[in-house]
Scaffold this motif. Structure first.
Motif, PDB file in Angstrom:
ATOM      1  N   GLN A  88      40.205  45.170 -48.985  1.00 48.63           N
ATOM      2  CA  GLN A  88      39.490  46.332 -48.482  1.00 48.63           C
ATOM      3  C   GLN A  88      37.990  46.057 -48.561  1.00 48.63           C
ATOM      4  O   GLN A  88      37.437  45.851 -49.643  1.00 48.63           O
ATOM      5  CB  GLN A  88      39.836  47.576 -49.312  1.00 48.63           C
ATOM      6  N   VAL A  89      37.334  46.038 -47.419  1.00 53.18           N
ATOM      7  CA  VAL A  89      35.915  45.686 -47.342  1.00 53.18           C
ATOM      8  C   VAL A  89      35.167  46.754 -46.554  1.00 53.18           C
ATOM      9  O   VAL A  89      35.641  47.199 -45.502  1.00 53.18           O
ATOM     10  CB  VAL A  89      35.727  44.316 -46.650  1.00 53.18           C
ATOM     11  N   THR A  90      34.018  47.154 -47.068  1.00 57.68           N
ATOM     12  CA  THR A  90      33.080  47.975 -46.303  1.00 57.68           C
ATOM     13  C   THR A  90      31.728  47.293 -46.382  1.00 57.68           C
ATOM     14  O   THR A  90      31.117  47.231 -47.452  1.00 57.68           O
ATOM     15  CB  THR A  90      32.974  49.405 -46.872  1.00 57.68           C
ATOM     16  N   TYR A  91      31.276  46.750 -45.254  1.00 61.18           N
ATOM     17  CA  TYR A  91      30.019  46.001 -45.270  1.00 61.18           C
ATOM     18  C   TYR A  91      28.861  46.942 -44.937  1.00 61.18           C
ATOM     19  O   TYR A  91      28.672  47.336 -43.787  1.00 61.18           O
ATOM     20  CB  TYR A  91      30.059  44.840 -44.279  1.00 61.18           C
ATOM     21  N   ASP A  92      28.112  47.314 -45.950  1.00 57.84           N
ATOM     22  CA  ASP A  92      26.989  48.239 -45.758  1.00 57.84           C
ATOM     23  C   ASP A  92      25.803  47.847 -46.639  1.00 57.84           C
ATOM     24  O   ASP A  92      25.095  48.693 -47.178  1.00 57.84           O
ATOM     25  CB  ASP A  92      27.417  49.676 -46.060  1.00 57.84           C
ATOM     26  N   ARG A  93      25.583  46.558 -46.775  1.00 66.68           N
ATOM     27  CA  ARG A  93      24.483  46.070 -47.595  1.00 66.68           C
ATOM     28  C   ARG A  93      23.145  46.562 -47.041  1.00 66.68           C
ATOM     29  O   ARG A  93      22.949  46.655 -45.827  1.00 66.68           O
ATOM     30  CB  ARG A  93      24.459  44.538 -47.612  1.00 66.68           C
ATOM     31  N   VAL A  94      22.218  46.873 -47.940  1.00 64.33           N
ATOM     32  CA  VAL A  94      20.853  47.200 -47.512  1.00 64.33           C
ATOM     33  C   VAL A  94      20.200  45.915 -47.012  1.00 64.33           C
ATOM     34  O   VAL A  94      20.178  44.904 -47.736  1.00 64.33           O
ATOM     35  CB  VAL A  94      20.026  47.790 -48.674  1.00 64.33           C
ATOM     36  N   PRO A  95      19.684  45.881 -45.787  1.00 61.30           N
ATOM     37  CA  PRO A  95      19.029  44.665 -45.299  1.00 61.30           C
ATOM     38  C   PRO A  95      17.921  44.218 -46.251  1.00 61.30           C
ATOM     39  O   PRO A  95      17.157  45.046 -46.778  1.00 61.30           O
ATOM     40  CB  PRO A  95      18.459  45.099 -43.947  1.00 61.30           C
ATOM     41  N   TYR A  96      17.835  42.898 -46.453  1.00 63.95           N
ATOM     42  CA  TYR A  96      16.860  42.338 -47.397  1.00 63.95           C
ATOM     43  C   TYR A  96      16.361  41.002 -46.857  1.00 63.95           C
ATOM     44  O   TYR A  96      17.132  40.219 -46.311  1.00 63.95           O
ATOM     45  CB  TYR A  96      17.522  42.122 -48.761  1.00 63.95           C
ATOM     46  N   PHE A  97      15.075  40.760 -46.997  1.00 60.95           N
ATOM     47  CA  PHE A  97      14.540  39.433 -46.698  1.00 60.95           C
ATOM     48  C   PHE A  97      13.299  39.192 -47.540  1.00 60.95           C
ATOM     49  O   PHE A  97      12.768  40.105 -48.188  1.00 60.95           O
ATOM     50  CB  PHE A  97      14.237  39.257 -45.210  1.00 60.95           C
ATOM     51  N   PHE A  98      12.836  37.948 -47.531  1.00 57.30           N
ATOM     52  CA  PHE A  98      11.663  37.594 -48.320  1.00 57.30           C
ATOM     53  C   PHE A  98      10.806  36.620 -47.539  1.00 57.30           C
ATOM     54  O   PHE A  98      11.255  35.978 -46.587  1.00 57.30           O
ATOM     55  CB  PHE A  98      12.071  36.985 -49.669  1.00 57.30           C
TER      56      PHE A  98
END
Length: 421
Positions: free
Chosen positions: A326-336
């Motif tokens: 069971q997967v829900t992909y809702d990561r907060v976008p992140y970059f550096f």
């Protein structure tokens, strides 16, 4: 039920594809795993290409996701330098390689990434015109920057996005002369808006970078196959020995489109449309990384995220979904990004027009601060500049969707954790 008789195929040998293969094994999948990469290099990470490796501060081997022996040791069938030509969804096969090898899949992951957009102007066939997306590009550009620095040569960069600015910083550290041509009014305008874009313009101006805003390249002038100058649509001409096209990247969707998979609207960045489990319109085909476009419940928008963290996290999420987890992909976008002595991290999503105000905590003049993009008291995004170990509370504020006191948000003496409900 997943078992040893199943075959999972991954198309794309970048970070997302390599981490998906790794996750399949760590999650206990004992079936066949086939990873097909159209580059001849083993899967590698892309941030060093415009950062440490380009600057000569990191060794070439440091960019690879795994050591070469890892793939055989984990029974990953790795095909380098081979392109997938077609997907047959009815037969559940992919065709790849010069001999048209067909292999059947039970589950298929598309991690085909993105490719640099091209300048559609005269002169792009000259030897001194560059793009930066692949390891081979970085190797070539690294030598170019060293030569320009040694000979006091000029580099013109089309585009003041992250790649354009990071290469500008590297070029100046090598000693090259740099001019950046950008059609908008500030660097990074589409991500940071004018409020913070100006900060990056000043950072680069202090190091000798020249900006030409409000203009586009119309022609690259050359002689005997070599670059001499770059002309813009307002009649200016900039001397140049080399030109970098840093005008964004386009998702590599040709394979998915030919297979009849649903695509996202170009107005939302295009890409292969996926659901919260990174599943495409075909239930046995998934997509992750730069090529995947998903509806992000937190922001209420269709997003296609091109950054490193999305590949790092999206590949494993897709692998687990392929295994029936069971997967829900809702990561907060992140970059550096790292430019000269400035290091920054950005979390969230707040393009111009989506926020009411930018709240600054700390000293922007000293470039030690956190910026928050806020709408109706709710934090949409946060960027920490030369301030560290704050990503977790920034993302918690974004996820909470709670209204915050903007005076407390701006006060460095109030712990960010105290503002999270």
């Amino acid at each position: 039920m997943v078992d040893a008789d199943q075959t999972f195929v991954i198309v794309g040998g970048g970070l997302a594809g390599a981490k998906a293969a790794e996750t399949l094994r760590t999650e206990g999948f004992t079936g066949r795993v086939i990873l097909i990469c159209d580059e001849r290099d083993h899967p590698y990470e892309r941030p060093p290409l415009s950062k440490g490796y380009l600057l000569g501060k990191e060794e070439r081997d440091s960019v690879f996701v795994h050591e070469p022996a890892w793939y055989a040791r984990n029974d990953i069938e790795l095909h380098l330098g081979e392109t997938v030509d077609a997907i047959d969804r009815t037969a559940k096969t992919v065709r790849f390689g010069a001999d048209g090898t067909a292999v059947r899949y039970d589950k298929l992951l598309l991690a085909t990434g993105a490719e640099p957009r091209r300048l559609d102007i005269p002169g792009t066939d000259l030897a001194g015109v560059h793009h930066l997306r692949r390891l081979a590009h970085a190797e070539r550009l690294k030598g170019v920057l060293a030569t320009l620095g040694r000979d006091n040569g000029h580099l013109v960069i089309a585009g003041a996005g992250w790649i354009g600015l990071e290469v500008a910083a590297a070029a100046r550290e090598y000693g090259a002369e740099v001019t950046v041509v950008e059609p908008l009014s500030t660097p990074l305008h589409s991500v940071l808006g004018p409020e913070l874009g100006n900060l990056f313009a000043e950072l680069h101006r202090e190091r000798g970078v020249r900006f030409h805003f409000g203009a586009r390249l119309t022609e690259i002038v050359g002689q005997d196959g070599m670059v001499l100058a770059a002309r813009t649509d307002d009649g200016e001409e900039h001397p140049a020995h080399d030109v970098l096209a840093a005008v964004g990247a386009a998702p590599r969707v040709a394979l998915a489109e030919a297979a009849g998979l649903a695509l996202a609207d170009r107005a939302h960045g295009g890409g292969v449309a996926v659901d919260g489990q990174l599943r495409t319109s075909d239930p046995d085909i998934y997509a992750a990384g730069d090529v995947a476009s998903f509806h992000h419940a937190l922001f209420g928008n269709q997003l296609r995220v091109e950054h490193w963290a999305n590949a790092l996290n999206g590949g494993p999420a897709a692998a687990r979904a392929m295994l029936g987890r069971q997967v829900t992909y809702d990561r907060v976008p992140y970059f550096f990004s790292d430019q000269y002595d400035l290091g920054m991290e950005y979390s969230g999503w707040a393009p111009p027009g989506s926020y009411d105000e930018v709240v600054i905590r700390g000293d922007a003049g000293k470039r030690e601060f956190i910026a928050f993009w806020v709408k109706q008291g709710r934090v949409l995004a946060g960027m920490n500049v030369n301030v560290w170990d704050v990503t977790e509370p920034i993302q918690a504020l974004i996820r909470s969707k709670a209204q915050v006191d903007t005076e407390a948000l701006a006060d460095p003496h109030v712990p960010l954790a105290n503002l999270v409900p």
